[in-house]
Design a protein around this motif. Structure first.
Motif, PDB file in Angstrom:
ATOM      1  N   LEU A  91       0.832  -1.207   0.000  1.00  0.00           N
ATOM      2  CA  LEU A  91       0.000   0.000   0.000  1.00  0.00           C
ATOM      3  C   LEU A  91       0.867   1.257   0.000  1.00  0.00           C
ATOM      4  CD1 LEU A  91      -2.798  -1.056   2.525  1.00  0.00           C
ATOM      5  CD2 LEU A  91      -3.149  -0.468   0.117  1.00  0.00           C
ATOM      6  N   ALA A  92       1.926   1.217   0.791  1.00  0.00           N
ATOM      7  CA  ALA A  92       2.805   2.394   0.878  1.00  0.00           C
ATOM      8  C   ALA A  92       3.552   2.642  -0.432  1.00  0.00           C
ATOM      9  CB  ALA A  92       3.797   2.217   2.026  1.00  0.00           C
ATOM     10  N   ASP A  93       3.930   1.539  -1.119  1.00  0.00           N
ATOM     11  CA  ASP A  93       4.739   1.661  -2.338  1.00  0.00           C
ATOM     12  C   ASP A  93       3.913   1.555  -3.615  1.00  0.00           C
ATOM     13  OD1 ASP A  93       6.877   1.779  -0.601  1.00  0.00           O
ATOM     14  OD2 ASP A  93       7.349  -0.345  -0.766  1.00  0.00           O
ATOM     15  N   ASN A  94       2.572   1.431  -3.457  1.00  0.00           N
ATOM     16  CA  ASN A  94       1.675   1.343  -4.618  1.00  0.00           C
ATOM     17  C   ASN A  94       2.070   0.181  -5.540  1.00  0.00           C
ATOM     18  OD1 ASN A  94      -0.549   2.189  -6.118  1.00  0.00           O
ATOM     19  ND2 ASN A  94       0.701   3.485  -7.452  1.00  0.00           N
ATOM     20  N   ARG A  95       2.210  -1.021  -4.961  1.00  0.00           N
ATOM     21  CA  ARG A  95       2.679  -2.181  -5.722  1.00  0.00           C
ATOM     22  C   ARG A  95       1.565  -3.151  -6.103  1.00  0.00           C
ATOM     23  NH1 ARG A  95       5.638  -5.432  -3.118  1.00  0.00           N
ATOM     24  NH2 ARG A  95       5.950  -4.492  -1.076  1.00  0.00           N
ATOM     25  N   PHE A  96       0.314  -2.821  -5.800  1.00  0.00           N
ATOM     26  CA  PHE A  96      -0.788  -3.670  -6.250  1.00  0.00           C
ATOM     27  C   PHE A  96      -0.993  -3.479  -7.753  1.00  0.00           C
ATOM     28  CE2 PHE A  96      -1.944  -3.363  -1.714  1.00  0.00           C
ATOM     29  CZ  PHE A  96      -2.120  -4.709  -1.446  1.00  0.00           C
ATOM     30  N   GLU A  97      -1.415  -4.555  -8.411  1.00  0.00           N
ATOM     31  CA  GLU A  97      -1.693  -4.502  -9.843  1.00  0.00           C
ATOM     32  C   GLU A  97      -3.086  -5.076 -10.104  1.00  0.00           C
ATOM     33  OE1 GLU A  97       1.701  -5.606 -12.574  1.00  0.00           O
ATOM     34  OE2 GLU A  97       2.408  -6.531 -10.710  1.00  0.00           O
ATOM     35  N   MET A  98      -3.704  -4.588 -11.169  1.00  0.00           N
ATOM     36  CA  MET A  98      -5.008  -5.115 -11.577  1.00  0.00           C
ATOM     37  C   MET A  98      -4.846  -5.985 -12.817  1.00  0.00           C
ATOM     38  SD  MET A  98      -6.937  -4.090  -9.237  1.00  0.00           S
ATOM     39  CE  MET A  98      -8.383  -4.904  -9.952  1.00  0.00           C
ATOM     40  N   TYR A  99      -5.439  -7.179 -12.741  1.00  0.00           N
ATOM     41  CA  TYR A  99      -5.506  -8.086 -13.883  1.00  0.00           C
ATOM     42  C   TYR A  99      -6.975  -8.203 -14.292  1.00  0.00           C
ATOM     43  CZ  TYR A  99      -0.659  -9.779 -13.651  1.00  0.00           C
ATOM     44  OH  TYR A  99       0.709  -9.879 -13.706  1.00  0.00           O
ATOM     45  N   TYR A 100      -7.200  -8.588 -15.537  1.00  0.00           N
ATOM     46  CA  TYR A 100      -8.570  -8.668 -16.049  1.00  0.00           C
ATOM     47  C   TYR A 100      -8.767  -9.998 -16.786  1.00  0.00           C
ATOM     48  CZ  TYR A 100      -8.754  -3.766 -14.853  1.00  0.00           C
ATOM     49  OH  TYR A 100      -8.716  -2.580 -14.155  1.00  0.00           O
ATOM     50  N   GLN A 101      -9.852 -10.697 -16.422  1.00  0.00           N
ATOM     51  CA  GLN A 101     -10.171 -11.955 -17.099  1.00  0.00           C
ATOM     52  C   GLN A 101     -11.359 -11.729 -18.033  1.00  0.00           C
ATOM     53  OE1 GLN A 101     -11.343 -15.368 -14.667  1.00  0.00           O
ATOM     54  NE2 GLN A 101     -10.245 -16.721 -16.096  1.00  0.00           N
ATOM     55  N   PRO A 102     -11.190 -11.965 -19.331  1.00  0.00           N
ATOM     56  CA  PRO A 102     -12.281 -11.743 -20.285  1.00  0.00           C
ATOM     57  C   PRO A 102     -13.480 -12.653 -20.004  1.00  0.00           C
ATOM     58  CG  PRO A 102     -10.166 -12.006 -21.403  1.00  0.00           C
ATOM     59  CD  PRO A 102      -9.952 -12.406 -19.977  1.00  0.00           C
ATOM     60  N   ILE A 103     -14.680 -12.135 -20.268  1.00  0.00           N
ATOM     61  CA  ILE A 103     -15.924 -12.902 -20.111  1.00  0.00           C
ATOM     62  C   ILE A 103     -16.596 -12.999 -21.487  1.00  0.00           C
ATOM     63  CG2 ILE A 103     -18.179 -12.992 -18.996  1.00  0.00           C
ATOM     64  CD1 ILE A 103     -16.982 -11.461 -16.654  1.00  0.00           C
ATOM     65  N   TYR A 104     -16.885 -14.214 -21.891  1.00  0.00           N
ATOM     66  CA  TYR A 104     -17.399 -14.496 -23.245  1.00  0.00           C
ATOM     67  C   TYR A 104     -18.922 -14.462 -23.262  1.00  0.00           C
ATOM     68  CZ  TYR A 104     -18.001 -17.112 -27.635  1.00  0.00           C
ATOM     69  OH  TYR A 104     -18.346 -17.514 -28.904  1.00  0.00           O
ATOM     70  N   SER A 105     -19.462 -13.731 -24.225  1.00  0.00           N
ATOM     71  CA  SER A 105     -20.913 -13.682 -24.405  1.00  0.00           C
ATOM     72  C   SER A 105     -21.324 -14.787 -25.374  1.00  0.00           C
ATOM     73  CB  SER A 105     -21.335 -12.315 -24.960  1.00  0.00           C
ATOM     74  OG  SER A 105     -22.689 -12.347 -25.363  1.00  0.00           O
TER      75      SER A 105
END
Length: 648
Positions: free
Chosen positions: A404-418
């Motif tokens: 949190l202090a070093d801003n080291r979190f990352e966001m990943y995204y999993q595609p959702i198929y229609s």
């Protein structure tokens, strides 16, 4: 004529201090044994000083027998000059540097040389009277080499001050100052008595410096847990901080009563304290009582610790197993038999824990992730993966705080198929954390720890901000996405300002509310039903949609599902994996049909093969999500993935 009142006062004070220390239950510790020896030596020195001076005053000078006078003075000088040596050994005990002294023979020699010189000088005095003598009138007279005794004492003084400066970080400032004061006080006493010999002030000031040390350095009441009869958590914290500061090698066993809260509720305060004392007695008897260099601590809340820096590792393990075996037996509290559920761990420092904070974190949390039932976990025997898992759980709070202090979190995204449109129309946002030492942190471990330590709110704010920014960037770049899903934790769901937070992030990135879908679990809905339902309704009125995640793992109430404005229900992967089971297949078929009939879209999670994909397409699922299409991918790669598969 000599004034004896100072010596008399010193003797009275030393008798009280020695008796007080001797009667204390924890006098068997290294520090207290050395302090007791120091007290006794000063007491003997003061008695000899008083006796020799009284003898000179009250015995007639005409008496020719000077043997007793010589014996008294030789005894006084031997014990008086032994005090600086004992004090140096006491400093080793206070700073917990015995292991350094034991390993370095040169230090041992340097420590003993000044006192050896004193002994040789006094021996030479028998033949040459070069230190002191009695003249023909039996009057005590100092000789030409008398001050060589003080010179030897000055060597200890200089060495002691250098020692305390070297290990100053081991001690709090008040204790360090009290220990240093021993030297100037004694130096002043020697100077006063040299220039005003009629005042026997030396031993009185010596005694007062020890009195100061007794009240500031020792603080016995804090160091001993009187109810249990062994050292307290304050003593443990102090000793471990010193040990890590000087990198002292140690073996430790920690034992925790996992069911201590229920036992306390059943037994009450007094009986619970008696139970803890019984366990402490078993601990001491299993490890050989008070003998050797083993220290015992009670850390409150059913936690015990045993520490040694010299015990044989094999014998130490045998003692641990003996203690664990004793704990399997029921203990009687009056007419009641009590069974304790214990968790035990054995580790070494600095091999297993290189710093104080990590070790203390493990000590106070190990019962939450190590096996109980009297099982002993030897950290040094575990595989690299197993040991790493223990240490990771111990370090997770620090890892999250640093991230949190070093801003080291990352966001990943999993595609959702229609299924209907045969292409990817949405994605689920998933937080990831990489640690330089442990690698990628398990998302479940991360979220569980964040929920427990309260950082989940900060992490949740980061996710909201990141997803809104990412979704806005995707839309501006022409990426055709209907919405992005993100998970709300249980603690986020019950925030009274949840609406304000979500809307502020949407406004920050000029993002339409229908581009965000908030996922909540069945457990979150049940946590604080009124607040959660109110938040869902308010946000829905602003156009934000909701998904019910992990459907099938809890106890969903159909009426609640209908009453709340859920847009999507996600079937949990545990159900997905059993689609080929005939009974589960039937349940899934009717569940999907029911949900669609009431206007709720269905997302199938955890699809990994084409066979499973085909099954759920046939069952009428609206969306498919899983490794069959893609693992969660970093946001930088997500846009490329969507463009690459836009014609799928």
């Amino acid at each position: 004529m000599k004034i004896l009142y100072f010596d008399i006062c010193a003797i009275l004070i030393m008798v009280v201090m020695t008796a007080d220390l001797f009667l204390r239950k924890n006098r068997g510790t290294h520090t207290n044994r050395m302090l007791l020896a120091l007290y006794l030596n000063v007491l003997i020195t003061t008695v000899l000083d008083l006796w020799s001076e009284a003898y000179n005053i009250w015995v007639l000078a005409s008496e020719t027998d000077s043997t007793l006078r010589y014996i008294l003075y030789y005894g006084y000088f031997l014990s008086r000059n032994f005090t600086p040596l004992l004090y140096q050994l006491y400093l080793c005990a206070v700073t917990d540097t015995w292991h350094i002294l034991r390993k370095r023979r040169r230090l041992q020699v340097l420590l003993i040389v000044p006192y050896t010189v004193v002994c040789l000088l006094l021996l030479s005095n028998v033949f040459f009277h070069n230190i002191f003598y009695f003249d023909e009138n039996l009057i005590y007279t100092r000789s030409y080499m008398f001050y060589s005794l003080h010179a030897c004492a000055m060597v200890y003084l200089a060495g002691g001050i250098v020692f305390l400066i070297t290990y100053r970080k081991v001690l709090p400032k008040d204790k360090l100052l009290a220990l240093i004061c021993f030297y100037p006080w004694n130096l002043c006493a020697i100077l006063i008595q040299a220039f005003i010999p009629e005042y026997l002030i030396e031993m009185f000031l010596n005694t007062m410096s020890l009195f100061l040390i007794s009240n500031i350095v020792q603080k016995q009441d804090e160091m001993l847990n009187p109810a249990v009869g062994i050292e307290s958590h304050i003593a443990f914290s102090s000793d471990m901080r010193k040990a890590h500061c000087i990198r002292k090698p140690m073996q430790l066993m920690i034992a925790g009563v996992v069911n201590h809260q229920s036992l306390y509720t059943i037994l009450g305060n007094d009986a619970f304290s008696q139970l803890m004392k019984q366990i402490a007695d078993k601990l001491r008897s299993s490890f050989g009582g008070r003998s050797g260099s083993i220290d015992y601590y009670y850390l409150e809340n059913g936690l015990f610790a045993t520490v040694t820096d010299s015990a044989d590792p094999v014998l130490f393990r045998q003692s641990v197993r003996r203690f664990a075996s004793c704990l399997q037996e029921s203990m009687r509290m009056g007419r009641m038999e009590v069974e304790t559920d214990m968790c035990l761990a054995v580790f070494r420092c600095p091999e297993d824990f290189t710093d104080y904070d990590r070790m203390m974190s493990f000590v106070y949390s190990f019962t939450s992730f190590l096996p109980a039932g009297g099982t002993i976990t030897f950290l040094e025997d575990g595989s690299d993966d197993g040991k790493s898992g223990f240490l990771l759980r111990n370090d997770i709070d620090r890892i999250i705080s640093d991230a949190l202090a070093d801003n080291r979190f990352e966001m990943y995204y999993q595609p959702i198929y229609s299924v209907a449109e045969k292409r990817f129309r949405s994605a689920e946002a998933l937080i990831r954390l990489y640690d330089d030492h442990y690698g990628f942190i398990s998302p479940q471990l991360l979220i569980d720890a964040a929920e427990r330590n309260g950082t989940i709110i900060q992490i949740g704010d980061f996710v909201l901000d990141s997803v809104c920014r990412f979704t806005s960037d995707c839309l501006r770049s022409g990426l055709d996405l209907d919405f992005v899903e993100l998970n709300l934790s249980m603690k986020q769901c019950v925030q009274v300002d949840l609406k304000d937070k979500v809307l502020s992030f949407l406004n920050k990135y000029s993002l339409a509310p229908d581009r965000i879908n908030l996922e909540i679990t069945e457990g979150s809905v049940s946590a604080d039903q009124d607040i959660v339902e109110e938040n869902i309704r308010i946000l829905s009125e602003y156009g934000i949609s909701f998904s019910l995640d992990d459907y099938g793992t809890g106890y969903s109430n159909l009426s609640r599902l209908i009453s709340l404005p859920f847009r999507i229900v996600k079937i949990d992967r545990s159900m997905t994996e059993m689609v080929f089971d005939e009974r589960i297949h039937t349940v899934l078929k009717h569940t999907i049909k029911l949900l669609k009939d009431i206007g709720i879209s269905v997302v199938i999670e955890g699809v990994e093969t084409k066979e499973v994909f085909d099954q759920f397409v046939a069952l009428g699922a609206d969306y498919i999500q899983g490794y069959y299409f893609s693992r969660p991918i970093p946001e930088n790669d997500f846009a490329e993935f969507i463009r690459l598969h836009s014609g799928t």
